[in-house]
Design a protein around this motif. Structure first.
Motif, PDB file in Angstrom:
ATOM      1  N   GLU A 129       0.839  -1.202   0.000  1.00 20.38           N
ATOM      2  CA  GLU A 129       0.000   0.000   0.000  1.00 20.38           C
ATOM      3  C   GLU A 129       0.874   1.252   0.000  1.00 20.38           C
ATOM      4  O   GLU A 129       1.723   1.418   0.874  1.00 20.38           O
ATOM      5  CB  GLU A 129      -0.912   0.022   1.220  1.00 20.38           C
ATOM      6  CG  GLU A 129      -1.946  -1.090   1.252  1.00 20.38           C
ATOM      7  CD  GLU A 129      -2.810  -1.039   2.495  1.00 20.38           C
ATOM      8  OE1 GLU A 129      -3.977  -0.650   2.385  1.00 20.38           O
ATOM      9  OE2 GLU A 129      -2.288  -1.384   3.581  1.00 20.38           O
ATOM     10  N   PRO A 143      -1.185   9.801  -1.313  1.00 20.38           N
ATOM     11  CA  PRO A 143      -2.288   9.733  -2.287  1.00 20.38           C
ATOM     12  C   PRO A 143      -1.851  10.182  -3.677  1.00 20.38           C
ATOM     13  O   PRO A 143      -0.787  10.786  -3.854  1.00 20.38           O
ATOM     14  CB  PRO A 143      -3.328  10.687  -1.695  1.00 20.38           C
ATOM     15  CG  PRO A 143      -2.530  11.666  -0.896  1.00 20.38           C
ATOM     16  CD  PRO A 143      -1.372  10.888  -0.329  1.00 20.38           C
ATOM     17  N   MET A 144      -2.706   9.896  -4.658  1.00 22.69           N
ATOM     18  CA  MET A 144      -2.477  10.377  -6.019  1.00 22.69           C
ATOM     19  C   MET A 144      -2.689  11.887  -6.084  1.00 22.69           C
ATOM     20  O   MET A 144      -3.130  12.507  -5.115  1.00 22.69           O
ATOM     21  CB  MET A 144      -3.425   9.651  -6.987  1.00 22.69           C
ATOM     22  CG  MET A 144      -3.163   8.162  -7.116  1.00 22.69           C
ATOM     23  SD  MET A 144      -4.174   7.360  -8.396  1.00 22.69           S
ATOM     24  CE  MET A 144      -5.790   7.391  -7.602  1.00 22.69           C
ATOM     25  N   SER A 145      -2.393  12.482  -7.236  1.00 22.26           N
ATOM     26  CA  SER A 145      -2.488  13.941  -7.379  1.00 22.26           C
ATOM     27  C   SER A 145      -3.915  14.446  -7.190  1.00 22.26           C
ATOM     28  O   SER A 145      -4.126  15.605  -6.810  1.00 22.26           O
ATOM     29  CB  SER A 145      -1.969  14.361  -8.764  1.00 22.26           C
ATOM     30  OG  SER A 145      -2.693  13.711  -9.796  1.00 22.26           O
ATOM     31  N   ASN A 146      -4.917  13.571  -7.423  1.00 22.93           N
ATOM     32  CA  ASN A 146      -6.314  13.977  -7.236  1.00 22.93           C
ATOM     33  C   ASN A 146      -6.808  13.743  -5.812  1.00 22.93           C
ATOM     34  O   ASN A 146      -7.992  13.913  -5.517  1.00 22.93           O
ATOM     35  CB  ASN A 146      -7.219  13.239  -8.222  1.00 22.93           C
ATOM     36  CG  ASN A 146      -7.185  11.726  -8.033  1.00 22.93           C
ATOM     37  OD1 ASN A 146      -6.538  11.209  -7.114  1.00 22.93           O
ATOM     38  ND2 ASN A 146      -7.868  11.008  -8.910  1.00 22.93           N
ATOM     39  N   GLY A 147      -5.898  13.318  -4.925  1.00 16.62           N
ATOM     40  CA  GLY A 147      -6.254  13.105  -3.533  1.00 16.62           C
ATOM     41  C   GLY A 147      -6.757  11.712  -3.210  1.00 16.62           C
ATOM     42  O   GLY A 147      -6.935  11.380  -2.039  1.00 16.62           O
ATOM     43  N   GLN A 148      -6.991  10.888  -4.234  1.00 14.33           N
ATOM     44  CA  GLN A 148      -7.471   9.525  -4.024  1.00 14.33           C
ATOM     45  C   GLN A 148      -6.298   8.592  -3.715  1.00 14.33           C
ATOM     46  O   GLN A 148      -5.177   8.803  -4.199  1.00 14.33           O
ATOM     47  CB  GLN A 148      -8.214   9.021  -5.253  1.00 14.33           C
ATOM     48  CG  GLN A 148      -9.481   9.798  -5.578  1.00 14.33           C
ATOM     49  CD  GLN A 148     -10.508   9.689  -4.465  1.00 14.33           C
ATOM     50  OE1 GLN A 148     -10.795   8.599  -3.974  1.00 14.33           O
ATOM     51  NE2 GLN A 148     -11.045  10.825  -4.052  1.00 14.33           N
ATOM     52  N   PRO A 149      -6.516   7.560  -2.910  1.00 12.35           N
ATOM     53  CA  PRO A 149      -5.428   6.614  -2.619  1.00 12.35           C
ATOM     54  C   PRO A 149      -5.086   5.767  -3.838  1.00 12.35           C
ATOM     55  O   PRO A 149      -5.936   5.505  -4.692  1.00 12.35           O
ATOM     56  CB  PRO A 149      -6.013   5.745  -1.495  1.00 12.35           C
ATOM     57  CG  PRO A 149      -7.494   5.828  -1.691  1.00 12.35           C
ATOM     58  CD  PRO A 149      -7.768   7.211  -2.198  1.00 12.35           C
ATOM     59  N   PHE A 150      -3.822   5.373  -3.918  1.00 13.44           N
ATOM     60  CA  PHE A 150      -3.417   4.447  -4.971  1.00 13.44           C
ATOM     61  C   PHE A 150      -4.073   3.087  -4.730  1.00 13.44           C
ATOM     62  O   PHE A 150      -4.254   2.671  -3.580  1.00 13.44           O
ATOM     63  CB  PHE A 150      -1.899   4.266  -4.964  1.00 13.44           C
ATOM     64  CG  PHE A 150      -1.147   5.393  -5.612  1.00 13.44           C
ATOM     65  CD1 PHE A 150      -0.954   5.404  -6.980  1.00 13.44           C
ATOM     66  CD2 PHE A 150      -0.630   6.427  -4.845  1.00 13.44           C
ATOM     67  CE1 PHE A 150      -0.248   6.440  -7.582  1.00 13.44           C
ATOM     68  CE2 PHE A 150       0.073   7.468  -5.436  1.00 13.44           C
ATOM     69  CZ  PHE A 150       0.261   7.471  -6.811  1.00 13.44           C
ATOM     70  N   PRO A 151      -4.457   2.370  -5.790  1.00 14.75           N
ATOM     71  CA  PRO A 151      -4.987   1.019  -5.604  1.00 14.75           C
ATOM     72  C   PRO A 151      -3.937   0.133  -4.950  1.00 14.75           C
ATOM     73  O   PRO A 151      -2.747   0.239  -5.244  1.00 14.75           O
ATOM     74  CB  PRO A 151      -5.289   0.551  -7.038  1.00 14.75           C
ATOM     75  CG  PRO A 151      -5.392   1.801  -7.846  1.00 14.75           C
ATOM     76  CD  PRO A 151      -4.455   2.784  -7.206  1.00 14.75           C
TER      77      PRO A 151
END
Length: 214
Positions: free
Chosen positions: A159, A163-171
């Motif tokens: 894990e 986070p990604m640039s859009n604020g979402q966590p990486f899968p």
């Protein structure tokens, strides 16, 4: 050419570099399958190698079919495979109670359903990976696929905490280890990332084919 499928085994540098050296690149015949073709190729490579072989494979091979193919072909290689989140693995069965048929399976664990996760056997954090930043690693040992209860599998969860640039966590990245050797958890997961060197080779090969056709 879009109907043709190929199976490729390539040598990739262990530490760094984005290139790959193809060893075998073969068309998958109508009477074969990706798993059977890859098993045949890997067996040949292992027979010719004087050093231990570690094969890293994508999600098409993270299943019981591949694990069984390794056993049936007596392939002497360690394998690190990506696992789909909807896969199911099982813990070792409980001790035999002395009544009825001995159980082959223990508790079921589905990577995509945290409610089924067992207690991890190992958990470590890597604070500053040069590419991935902070990484949380968890490992469950001695699991197995339902159709291959005799072949032990270590399940690894990777894990990325940033986070990604859009604020979402990486899968999350789910991996399965099968082999005689035992590599440190802090090292083994990174070896899977080296597989992407093969993707670069494929892009180069297909671009060359497209240019030749043009």
């Amino acid at each position: 050419m879009s109907d043709f499928r190929y199976s490729t085994i390539a040598w990739i540098p262990e530490a760094e570099g984005s290139w790959a050296l193809p060893l075998l690149h073969e068309r998958i015949s109508s009477g074969s399958s990706p798993i059977l073709q890859a098993a045949s190729q890997l067996k040949l490579v292992c027979e010719q190698s004087v050093n231990p072989v570690l094969a890293v494979l994508d999600r098409e091979y993270g299943n019981a079919n591949w694990v069984l193919a390794l056993t049936e072909a007596s392939i002497q290689a360690d394998c690190l495979m990506r696992v789909r989140k909807n896969a199911c693995l099982w813990s070792a069965p409980p001790a035999y109670s002395g009544r009825g048929r001995p159980r082959k399976h223990g508790q079921k664990m589905r990577p995509g359903d945290p409610n089924t996760w067992l207690q991890a056997d190992t958990e470590i954090e890597i604070d500053s990976h040069p590419d991935w930043g902070k990484v949380l690693l968890r490992q469950w040992i001695d699991l197995h696929f339902y159709r291959a209860p005799g072949q032990k599998v270590n399940l690894i969860l990777v894990e990325r905490m940033k986070p990604m640039s859009n604020g979402q966590p990486f899968p999350p990245l789910w991996l399965a280890w099968v082999g005689e050797r035992t590599l440190p958890l802090g090292t083994v997961w990174f070896k899977y990332l080296r597989r992407f060197g093969v993707d670069h080779w494929y892009r180069f090969a297909f671009a060359t084919i497209a240019l030749d056709i043009a």
